[in-house]
Design an enzyme around this catalytic site. Structure first.
Site, PDB file in Angstrom:
ATOM      1  N   ASP A 141       0.847  -1.185   0.000  1.00 62.50           N
ATOM      2  CA  ASP A 141       0.000   0.000   0.000  1.00 62.50           C
ATOM      3  C   ASP A 141       0.888   1.242   0.000  1.00 62.50           C
ATOM      4  O   ASP A 141       1.779   1.390   0.843  1.00 62.50           O
ATOM      5  CB  ASP A 141      -0.875  -0.033   1.254  1.00 62.50           C
ATOM      6  CG  ASP A 141      -1.838   1.132   1.331  1.00 62.50           C
ATOM      7  OD1 ASP A 141      -1.785   2.014   0.466  1.00 62.50           O
ATOM      8  OD2 ASP A 141      -2.644   1.142   2.270  1.00 62.50           O
ATOM      9  N   ARG A 156       5.240   2.001  10.068  1.00 65.47           N
ATOM     10  CA  ARG A 156       5.212   3.230   9.275  1.00 65.47           C
ATOM     11  C   ARG A 156       6.154   4.237   9.926  1.00 65.47           C
ATOM     12  O   ARG A 156       5.731   5.103  10.708  1.00 65.47           O
ATOM     13  CB  ARG A 156       3.790   3.789   9.189  1.00 65.47           C
ATOM     14  CG  ARG A 156       2.806   2.839   8.497  1.00 65.47           C
ATOM     15  CD  ARG A 156       1.406   3.419   8.443  1.00 65.47           C
ATOM     16  NE  ARG A 156       0.447   2.486   7.860  1.00 65.47           N
ATOM     17  CZ  ARG A 156      -0.872   2.694   7.794  1.00 65.47           C
ATOM     18  NH1 ARG A 156      -1.387   3.823   8.290  1.00 65.47           N
ATOM     19  NH2 ARG A 156      -1.675   1.799   7.250  1.00 65.47           N
ATOM     20  N   GLN A 190      -4.267  -3.291  12.477  1.00 66.67           N
ATOM     21  CA  GLN A 190      -5.591  -3.096  11.900  1.00 66.67           C
ATOM     22  C   GLN A 190      -6.303  -4.433  11.712  1.00 66.67           C
ATOM     23  O   GLN A 190      -5.671  -5.468  11.545  1.00 66.67           O
ATOM     24  CB  GLN A 190      -5.493  -2.439  10.508  1.00 66.67           C
ATOM     25  CG  GLN A 190      -5.091  -0.990  10.508  1.00 66.67           C
ATOM     26  CD  GLN A 190      -5.140  -0.381   9.112  1.00 66.67           C
ATOM     27  OE1 GLN A 190      -5.086   0.812   8.968  1.00 66.67           O
ATOM     28  NE2 GLN A 190      -5.235  -1.201   8.079  1.00 66.67           N
ATOM     29  N   ASP A 248     -14.151   7.622   5.020  1.00 71.32           N
ATOM     30  CA  ASP A 248     -13.629   7.378   6.359  1.00 71.32           C
ATOM     31  C   ASP A 248     -14.761   7.409   7.384  1.00 71.32           C
ATOM     32  O   ASP A 248     -15.655   8.266   7.303  1.00 71.32           O
ATOM     33  CB  ASP A 248     -12.609   8.451   6.759  1.00 71.32           C
ATOM     34  CG  ASP A 248     -11.315   8.366   5.966  1.00 71.32           C
ATOM     35  OD1 ASP A 248     -11.078   7.317   5.329  1.00 71.32           O
ATOM     36  OD2 ASP A 248     -10.549   9.354   5.985  1.00 71.32           O
ATOM     37  N   GLU A 300     -10.566   9.149  13.610  1.00 72.79           N
ATOM     38  CA  GLU A 300     -10.769   8.220  12.494  1.00 72.79           C
ATOM     39  C   GLU A 300     -10.583   6.779  12.963  1.00 72.79           C
ATOM     40  O   GLU A 300      -9.548   6.422  13.508  1.00 72.79           O
ATOM     41  CB  GLU A 300      -9.792   8.517  11.359  1.00 72.79           C
ATOM     42  CG  GLU A 300      -9.966   7.589  10.159  1.00 72.79           C
ATOM     43  CD  GLU A 300      -8.897   7.791   9.097  1.00 72.79           C
ATOM     44  OE1 GLU A 300      -8.452   6.784   8.519  1.00 72.79           O
ATOM     45  OE2 GLU A 300      -8.495   8.957   8.862  1.00 72.79           O
ATOM     46  N   SER A 359     -10.718   3.566   7.300  1.00 70.07           N
ATOM     47  CA  SER A 359     -10.679   4.046   5.922  1.00 70.07           C
ATOM     48  C   SER A 359     -11.069   2.865   5.040  1.00 70.07           C
ATOM     49  O   SER A 359     -10.539   1.764   5.216  1.00 70.07           O
ATOM     50  CB  SER A 359      -9.282   4.551   5.562  1.00 70.07           C
ATOM     51  OG  SER A 359      -9.240   4.970   4.211  1.00 70.07           O
TER      52      SER A 359
END
Length: 334
Positions: A46, A100, A115, A235, A248, A251
Site C-alpha cells: 500500500d 510506518r 488493523q 472514512d 478516524e 478508511s
C-alpha cells in the site's frame, strides 16, 4: 501500576475479540493469515499517500532481493480473494501488523500499526454508493454494539456513540464549512453528529484540493456515484470527547475497476505503475470486484476504553522524556 496495566491488557483482549466477532458476522468474513513483508517492486504494498517510506531489507536466500514491511494490505487482500476462490458476498479478515516509520508521533499515532484488514468480493453491479453505505452501516452497528458490551463489562467506560452514523460527501462538507481546513471540517462535523462517514476522499474538490490524500490504485475516489458526487470510498470518524477531536476509526471503499484505475493513475501521473504485477492483473480482468478497508485495532480499543493516548493500548517505541511527561499526567504507556 503493574496490576492496572494487566487489567488494561485484559480489557484490550475483550474489545478486540468482541468487535472482530461482530465484524465477521456482519460482513460474512473468513479469518485468514497475512504477511508482515512483501517483495519490493511488485506493486502489492500500500502506497498510502504516496510519500511514506517502507521499511526495507535484502533477503540473502533470494539473491539479495529486497522485501518491504507492509504499510497495509489493501492490494494484497484483493489478490488473496482470487487465490482463495472467495465467492461474491464472502470476504476475508486478517490481523494486519505494519510499520510506518514516517508517522509523526501524536496521542493517536505511533510507528506501529495494527488493523483489522478486511476485503469482500462483490458483483460488478454492486459498485454503488448504496452498497458502500449499507456496508458502513453494518460496520458501525458492530462498533455500537461493542461499546454497549464494553460498558456492561466495565461500567466506568460509559458508552457514548450515537445510535446512527451521519453520511456526507467531502464536497458537501467543504460547502458546509468553506472557511475551515479539512481537519477543522472533520472536527466540526464529528462534534455535531458524534459519528460520521465522509465519502469521496482523494479526488480534487471544487476548491482545487483533495479533502485528504489517497493512493491511486485501490480505493475508487474518482467515479461519480448515484448521489451526484465523486467517490466510492470514505472514512468513519467519531467524536472523541477525551481528545476533543474527530477520531478516524476506518478508511474503506469500493476498489478500483479497470476504468477507475487508469483514470486515477493518469490523474496522479503514475501510468508507469500499469506495468507492475498487481496492476497488470487488474487491467487484464484477473481480479474480482471488491470492497474493503482497514479498521484501527488500537484506535478502537483506545476509544472503547476511554484512553487518552494510543500508547496505553499498544506497545510501541517512545522516548523516555515523553514517557515521563505522560506518566506525570497519569498516562502510563504499555
Amino acid at each position: 501500576m503493574g496490576r492496572n496495566l494487566l487489567k488494561t491488557e485484559q480489557a484490550i483482549t475483550f474489545v478486540k475479540h468482541t468487535f472482530s466477532q461482530k465484524l465477521i458476522q456482519a460482513l460474512n468474513l473468513i479469518p485468514v493469515s497475512s504477511p508482515l513483508v512483501v517483495l519490493d517492486g511488485t506493486g502489492i504494498n500500500d502506497d498510502l499517500n504516496g510519500i511514506e517510506r517502507p521499511v526495507g531489507f535484502p533477503i540473502k536466500s533470494l539473491n539479495e532481493q529486497r522485501a518491504v514491511v507492509v504499510h497495509s494490505l489493501a492490494k494484497w487482500k484483493r489478490l488473496r480473494l482470487k487465490e482463495l476462490e472467495i465467492e461474491s458476498g464472502e470476504g476475508i479478515l486478517t490481523d494486519m501488523r505494519a510499520l510506518r516509520p514516517d508517522e509523526d508521533y501524536s496521542p493517536i499515532h505511533s510507528i506501529y500499526v495494527d488493523q483489522w484488514d478486511w476485503e469482500k468480493c462483490i458483483d460488478s453491479q454492486d459498485r454503488t454508493f448504496a452498497y458502500l453505505k449499507d456496508t458502513v452501516l453494518k460496520i458501525y452497528q458492530a462498533l455500537y454494539e461493542t461499546e454497549q458490551e464494553v460498558e456492561q463489562r466495565y461500567p466506568a467506560k460509559q458508552a457514548i456513540l450515537p445510535k446512527d452514523i451521519h453520511f456526507i460527501s467531502s464536497e458537501e462538507l467543504l460547502a458546509k464549512y468553506p472557511d475551515l481546513t479539512p481537519k477543522e471540517r472533520e472536527n466540526a462535523i464529528a462534534k455535531e453528529y458524534g459519528a460520521v462517514f465522509i465519502y469521496g476522499i482523494g479526488g480534487e474538490l471544487s476548491n482545487g484540493f483533495p479533502h485528504d490524500g489517497r493512493a491511486a490504485d485501490y480505493d475508487d475516489w474518482s467515479t461519480e456515484n448515484e448521489n451526484g458526487y465523486k467517490g466510492l470510498n470514505g472514512d468513519i470518524l467519531i467524536w472523541n470527547p477525551i481528545l476533543h477531536t474527530a477520531f478516524e476509526l476506518s478508511s474503506m471503499g469500493i476498489r478500483v475497476d479497470k476504468k477507475a484505475l487508469l483514470h486515477q493513475l493518469e490523474l496522479r501521473h503514475s501510468m508507469e505503475r500499469t506495468k507492475l504485477s498487481f496492476h497488470s492483473m487488474l487491467l487484464n480482468d484477473e481480479l474480482p470486484s471488491a470492497i474493503g478497508g482497514g479498521i484501527g485495532q488500537s484506535r478502537v480499543c483506545m476509544f472503547m476504553l476511554k484512553k487518552a493516548h494510543i500508547g496505553e493500548v499498544q506497545v510501541s517505541i517512545w522516548d523516555d522524556a515523553q514517557r515521563e511527561i505522560l506518566a506525570s499526567q497519569n498516562i502510563n504507556l504499555l
